[in-house]
Scaffold this motif. Structure first.
Motif, PDB file in Angstrom:
ATOM      1  N   TRP A  72      15.238  -6.877   2.409  1.00  0.00           N
ATOM      2  CA  TRP A  72      14.512  -6.575   3.641  1.00  0.00           C
ATOM      3  C   TRP A  72      15.263  -7.029   4.875  1.00  0.00           C
TER       4      TRP A  72
ATOM      5  N   MET B 181      15.362  -4.408  -6.435  1.00  0.00           N
ATOM      6  CA  MET B 181      14.992  -3.244  -5.618  1.00  0.00           C
ATOM      7  C   MET B 181      15.915  -2.056  -5.895  1.00  0.00           C
TER       8      MET B 181
ATOM      9  N   GLN C 160      15.977   1.282  -7.349  1.00  0.00           N
ATOM     10  CA  GLN C 160      15.106   2.355  -7.841  1.00  0.00           C
ATOM     11  C   GLN C 160      15.805   3.245  -8.861  1.00  0.00           C
TER      12      GLN C 160
ATOM     13  N   TYR D  41      16.068   1.495 -12.152  1.00  0.00           N
ATOM     14  CA  TYR D  41      14.695   1.295 -12.629  1.00  0.00           C
ATOM     15  C   TYR D  41      14.211   2.577 -13.279  1.00  0.00           C
ATOM     16  N   SER D  42      14.473   3.684 -12.605  1.00  0.00           N
ATOM     17  CA  SER D  42      14.023   4.975 -13.113  1.00  0.00           C
ATOM     18  C   SER D  42      14.674   5.291 -14.456  1.00  0.00           C
TER      19      SER D  42
ATOM     20  N   PHE E 195       6.936   1.882  -8.444  1.00  0.00           N
ATOM     21  CA  PHE E 195       8.118   1.347  -7.750  1.00  0.00           C
ATOM     22  C   PHE E 195       9.054   2.452  -7.271  1.00  0.00           C
ATOM     23  N   VAL E 196       9.077   3.591  -8.001  1.00  0.00           N
ATOM     24  CA  VAL E 196      10.030   4.637  -7.614  1.00  0.00           C
ATOM     25  C   VAL E 196       9.638   5.344  -6.324  1.00  0.00           C
ATOM     26  N   VAL E 197       8.364   5.247  -5.920  1.00  0.00           N
ATOM     27  CA  VAL E 197       7.980   5.899  -4.670  1.00  0.00           C
ATOM     28  C   VAL E 197       7.592   4.897  -3.597  1.00  0.00           C
ATOM     29  N   ASN E 198       7.556   3.649  -3.941  1.00  0.00           N
ATOM     30  CA  ASN E 198       6.967   2.680  -3.033  1.00  0.00           C
ATOM     31  C   ASN E 198       7.772   1.391  -3.032  1.00  0.00           C
ATOM     32  N   LEU E 199       8.668   1.255  -2.076  1.00  0.00           N
ATOM     33  CA  LEU E 199       9.374  -0.014  -1.893  1.00  0.00           C
ATOM     34  C   LEU E 199       8.523  -0.802  -0.921  1.00  0.00           C
ATOM     35  N   TYR E 200       7.898  -1.845  -1.396  1.00  0.00           N
ATOM     36  CA  TYR E 200       6.986  -2.492  -0.465  1.00  0.00           C
ATOM     37  C   TYR E 200       7.218  -3.986  -0.384  1.00  0.00           C
ATOM     38  N   ASN E 201       7.088  -4.468   0.806  1.00  0.00           N
ATOM     39  CA  ASN E 201       7.351  -5.868   1.075  1.00  0.00           C
ATOM     40  C   ASN E 201       6.025  -6.595   1.153  1.00  0.00           C
TER      41      ASN E 201
ATOM     42  N   ASN F 222       2.962   5.618 -11.199  1.00  0.00           N
ATOM     43  CA  ASN F 222       3.483   4.545 -12.048  1.00  0.00           C
ATOM     44  C   ASN F 222       4.108   5.063 -13.330  1.00  0.00           C
TER      45      ASN F 222
ATOM     46  N   LEU G 256      12.377   8.887 -11.166  1.00  0.00           N
ATOM     47  CA  LEU G 256      12.873   9.237  -9.841  1.00  0.00           C
ATOM     48  C   LEU G 256      13.018  10.753  -9.673  1.00  0.00           C
TER      49      LEU G 256
END
Lengths: 487, 208
Positions: free
Chosen positions: A43, A433, A435, A438-439, B56-62, B125, B129
Motif C-alpha cells: 500500500w 498481494m 493476484q 494466487y489465481s 481476492f482476485v477482484v478485491n485488493l483491499y486494505n 471467491n 483471474l
C-alpha cells in the motif's frame, strides 16, 4: 498522608520498575530497526525492517598507506575481489586486495615510448581479464590499459555527423563488454551512451532517455513569441548519471529523471528491458517530502542473480532490488556517524559486502551483511537459481526476522505450489498481494476439491432432481383429481 | 401486502414504464418509502460485505482503510444529493414529480445493483483471474440497468419526453457538483468561524 505513601512503597517501587523496564524494552526493540532500514508495503506505507547491512570499517588513504585520497570519484571491484579506487584529485589509480592492503598505485603509463599521465579522470572500469579502462576526463580521452598496466589504445574525441562541430569530448563513466566494445557516458551528450568498437572507433549512440515535457511550460512556450522562446530552456532529454554492465552484457544505467524511470536495463539495441513487477517500479524512495523531492540516483552496481543496488545522492541511501524489481533493503544515510556519508559517489560489492566511496571526505566505508541480510540475499539467489526447497527454507527464515517483507511470501508460495500444497500457497500469495499466482494456485486447488467431492456433489444434485420430479408428479396427479391447487 | 413488498420491486425493475406508473399513481407512498429505505440499507450492506468478503482476485483491499460507516455514507449521500438536485431542477422545469416520488423512483432503480452484486460477493471467491471478466461484465450490466431505470423513473415520475429527461439527468449531475462545492465551502467557513471563536475564548481565558 506520609504514612500511606510509606505503606505503599513496595507497590510504588514495583510500579517504577515496571515503567522503567517497559521503556528499556521499547528502546531495545527500537534499536533493532533504527529508522534507517525500512521497506515499502504493497500500500506504499513505510514498514520498519531489520538492518540488512551494517557499517564495520572506515578507511581513508593514509590508513591504507598510500597517502590521503583527494576527491576520489569511482570504484571498481573485479571478480577476484581486487578493489580499484580512482583517486581523481591525485590523478592515480590505487589497487587494493580484498583485505584493503595496497597492491599497486598507477599514476602514469608508457604510450608509444613516452610517459603519459591522467588529468582529473572521473570513471574507471576493469574487465574480467583485469584490463583497465579509464575515462581521462581532463585529457578528453578514454585510456585502455591491459592487466600489466601497459597502454593498449586511446579513444579520442569521435568525429561524427551526429555530433556538433564544437563538441568537447568529456567522458565521465565507462564500461567495456565481453566483445571489447566500450560504452562511454560523456557530459553534454543527450543521445545516450557512445558506443566504440574494439578498435576504438565511434559506432553509434544507444539508449537515449526520453524527453519529459512539462505541460505548463509547454503551454507558455506555445503562446510566446520567437524571441521569447529562444530565451527559454530547451526540452532536452536528461543525461545518464551512471552505468554498469552485467555478466550477460546488459547495461544497467541510472539517470537524473524526476519523472519516469530513473533505472534502466539496456539491451544491445538500447531498449529498456528492466522488469518492474515489484509493488513499485524501482526508483529509490517512493515517499518523500515535496521540498526534497524524489531520489537522485548517481551510481548503480549489478551483482549476481540480477540483484542490483543504486545510490541516492540526495539522502545518501543505497537501495537494493532483485531481478523482478522487488525492493529488498536499504541502508546508509547522510550524517557524521559511521555508516553515514557526506558526498557518497560510488558503490561496489566485494563479495556480499558493500563498499561506499565518499568524495569530499576521501573515505571508503565497508558494510557487512547482518544475519538478516545474508539470509535474504541467499534466499533471492536460490530462488533465482530455481532451487525451490532452499528458497522455501531461507524465505521462511527471512520472514521470521521480518514479517513485513511481503514479496518473500510469494517466494514461499511458489515453492508450496511446486510441492502441491495449493491451499497454503494461496494463503501466502494472498499475503504478498500477488493476484496472478494466487489465481494459479486457486485453479489447482479448485480442481483438487472438485475431484474430491465430485461423488458427493453429484449424489446431492441427483437426489434434489429426483425429489423435485416427485413433487411435480404429485402436484400434477392431485390437480387431475380435482383437488385444490397451490396457486 | 407482505408478498407485494417483495414482488412489486421486481415487477418495477423488469417492467419499468408500467412499474413506475403504478408506483406514482397506484401505490401507497408509505409502502414505497419502506421499500426504498430497505433498498438503500441493502445496497450499503452489499457494499460493506463486498469490500470485506469479495474474492481476492477482484478485491485488493486494505483493512486499515475500510470503514463500514463511510460505506453507508457513500450510499446515502449521493442518493440524497441526486434527489435534491433533481427536485430543485424539475420544479423549475414543470416536472410533475414530488420529492418523495423522486426519492422512491431513485431507490427502486438501485435494486439491480443489489440483486446482481450481492451474489457476486460470494461467487467471486470461487473464480480465477481469467474468469473475472464475467464479474466485470455482470457489474457493468448492473450499472447500465440502473441508469436505464433511473431514466425510466425520471421520465414517468415527471411526465417528461425522453430528450428532456436526458437533459435533466445531465443537468442534475452538474447541479450535484455545485451542491458538493457549496457544501464544502460552507463547512470550511463554519470550521474557520469555530476556530476563530475558540481562539478568542482561549485568549480571554488566558488573560483573566
Amino acid at each position: 498522608m506520609l504514612k500511606s505513601i510509606l505503606k505503599s512503597r513496595p507497590l510504588l517501587l514495583l510500579a517504577i520498575c515496571c515503567l522503567l523496564s517497559t521503556t528499556l524494552g521499547g528502546a531495545a526493540a527500537y534499536a533493532e530497526g533504527d529508522g534507517t532500514s525500512y521497506n515499502y508495503s504493497f500500500w506504499g506505507r513505510t514498514a520498519a525492517a531489520p538492518a540488512a547491512y551494517q557499517a564495520t570499517d572506515l578507511y581513508n588513504g593514509s590508513d591504507l598507506g598510500v597517502g590521503a585520497f583527494k576527491e576520489p570519484s569511482d570504484l571498481h571491484v573485479t571478480t577476484d575481489n581486487r578493489i580499484y579506487v580512482l583517486d581523481s584529485g591525485n590523478n592515480r589509480i590505487v589497487i587494493l586486495d580484498e583485505h584493503f592492503k595496497p597492491i599497486e598505485v598507477i599514476d602514469s603509463f608508457v604510450r608509444e615510448g613516452q610517459a603519459d599521465t591522467f588529468a582529473k579522470p572521473q570513471g574507471l572500469f576493469v574487465t574480467d581479464q583485469n584490463e583497465i579502462i579509464i575515462a581521462d576526463t581532463g585529457h578528453n580521452r578514454v585510456v585502455h590499459l591491459d592487466s600489466e598496466f601497459r597502454w593498449v589504445k586511446t579513444i579520442e574525441a569521435p568525429k561524427s555527423d551526429l555530433l556538433q562541430a564544437n563538441y568537447q569530448f568529456q567522458p565521465v563513466r565507462v564500461v567495456m563488454d565481453q566483445a571489447q566494445r566500450t560504452y562511454v557516458m560523456a557530459t553534454g551528450v543527450f543521445d545516450g551512451f557512445m558506443e566504440f568498437n574494439a578498435q576504438g572507433d565511434f559506432t553509434s549512440f544507444i539508449g537515449a532517455n526520453r524527453v519529459y515535457i512539462d505541460p505548463v511550460e509547454y503551454f507558455w512556450k506555445q503562446i510566446s513569441t520567437q524571441a521569447q522562446r529562444s530565451q527559454m530552456l530547451m526540452f532536452t532529454p536528461t543525461e545518464f548519471t551512471s552505468l554498469d554492465i552485467d555478466g550477460e552484457g546488459f547495461i544497467y544505467a541510472t539517470n537524473g529523471d524526476q519523472w519516469g524511470d530513473n533505472i534502466k536495463k539496456l539491451n544491445a539495441q538500447g531498449t529498456d528491458i528492466l522488469r518492474r513487477s515489484g509493488y513499485f517500479s524501482p526508483q529509490g524512495d517512493i515517499r518523500y517530502t515535496s521540498d526534497t523531492g524524489p531520489s537522485r540516483l548517481i551510481d548503480i552496481d549489478i551483482t549476481d542473480s540480477e540483484m542490483y543496488s543504486v545510490l541516492d545522492s540526495k539522502r545518501g541511501r543505497i537501495f537494493t532490488y532483485n531481478g523482478d524489481g522487488h525492493f529488498m533493503y536499504v541502508f546508509g544515510g547522510l550524517g557524521n556517524r559511521i555508516g553515514e556519508f557526506k558526498t557518497p559517489t560510488a558503490i561496489e560489492r566485494v563479495g556480499d559486502d558493500f563498499i561506499v566511496l565518499d568524495k569530499a571526505l576521501g573515505e571508503i566505508t565497508v558494510f557487512k551483511t547482518t544475519a538478516y541480510g545474508r539470509t535474504l540475499n541467499d534466499a533471492v539467489r536460490s530462488y533465482y537459481r530455481g532451487d525451490e526447497k532452499q528458497a522455501f527454507r531461507l524465505f521462511n527464515e527471512t520472514i521470521n526476522m521480518n514479517a513485513n517483507l511481503e514479496f518473500a511470501y510469494a517466494g514461499i508460495g511458489k515453492s508450496l505450489l511446486r510441492q502441491g500444497d495449493y491451499k497454503e500457497a494461496m494463503k501466502h500469495f494472498k499475503r504478498s498481494m500477488d493476484q496472478n499466482n494466487y489465481s494459479k494456485a486457486f485453479l489447482l486447488y479448485r480442481k483438487e476439491v472438485m475431484r474430491q467431492y465430485f461423488g458427493f456433489i453429484m449424489t446431492a444434485v441427483v437426489t434434489i432432481a429426483a425429489i423435485w420430479a416427485g413433487v411435480l408428479a404429485y402436484r400434477k396427479s392431485s390437480r387431475r383429481k380435482g383437488g385444490i391447487s397451490f396457486e | 401486502m407482505n408478498r407485494e413488498l417483495v414482488t412489486f420491486p421486481f415487477h418495477v425493475i423488469v417492467h419499468p414504464f408500467n412499474g413506475y406508473w403504478d408506483l406514482k399513481y397506484d401505490r401507497d407512498q408509505k409502502f414505497n418509502l419502506i421499500v426504498s429505505c430497505v433498498v438503500l440499507f441493502l445496497l450499503a450492506l452489499t457494499n460493506i460485505l463486498g469490500a470485506q468478503y469479495s474474492g481476492f482476485v477482484v478485491n485488493l483491499y486494505n483493512p486499515n482503510e475500510m470503514n463500514s460507516l463511510l460505506e453507508l455514507v457513500y450510499v446515502v449521500v449521493p442518493v440524497l444529493f441526486w434527489c435534491v438536485a433533481n427536485w430543485s431542477l424539475t420544479t423549475l422545469m414543470d416536472g410533475e414529480g414530488k420529492f418523495i416520488e423522486i426519492f422512491t423512483a431513485t431507490c427502486y432503480a438501485l435494486i439491480p445493483i443489489v440483486v446482481i452484486n450481492f451474489p457476486w460477493i460470494w461467487l467471486s471467491n470461487v473464480i480465477s483471474l481469467q474468469e473475472t471478466s464475467f464479474y466485470a461484465f455482470s457489474h457493468a450490466v448492473a450499472y447500465l440497468w440502473f441508469i436505464f431505470l433511473l431514466f425510466a423513473g425520471n421520465m414517468t415520475v415527471h411526465q417528461f419526453s425522453a430528450g428532456k429527461t436526458l437533459g435533466i439527468m445531465v443537468l442534475t449531475v452538474i447541479a450535484m457538483g455545485f451542491m458538493a462545492f457549496i457544501s464544502l465551502l460552507f463547512f470550511s467557513l463554519v470550521q474557520q468561524i469555530i476556530a476563530f471563536i475558540t481562539v478568542i475564548y482561549q485568549e480571554l481565558v488566558m488573560r483573566s
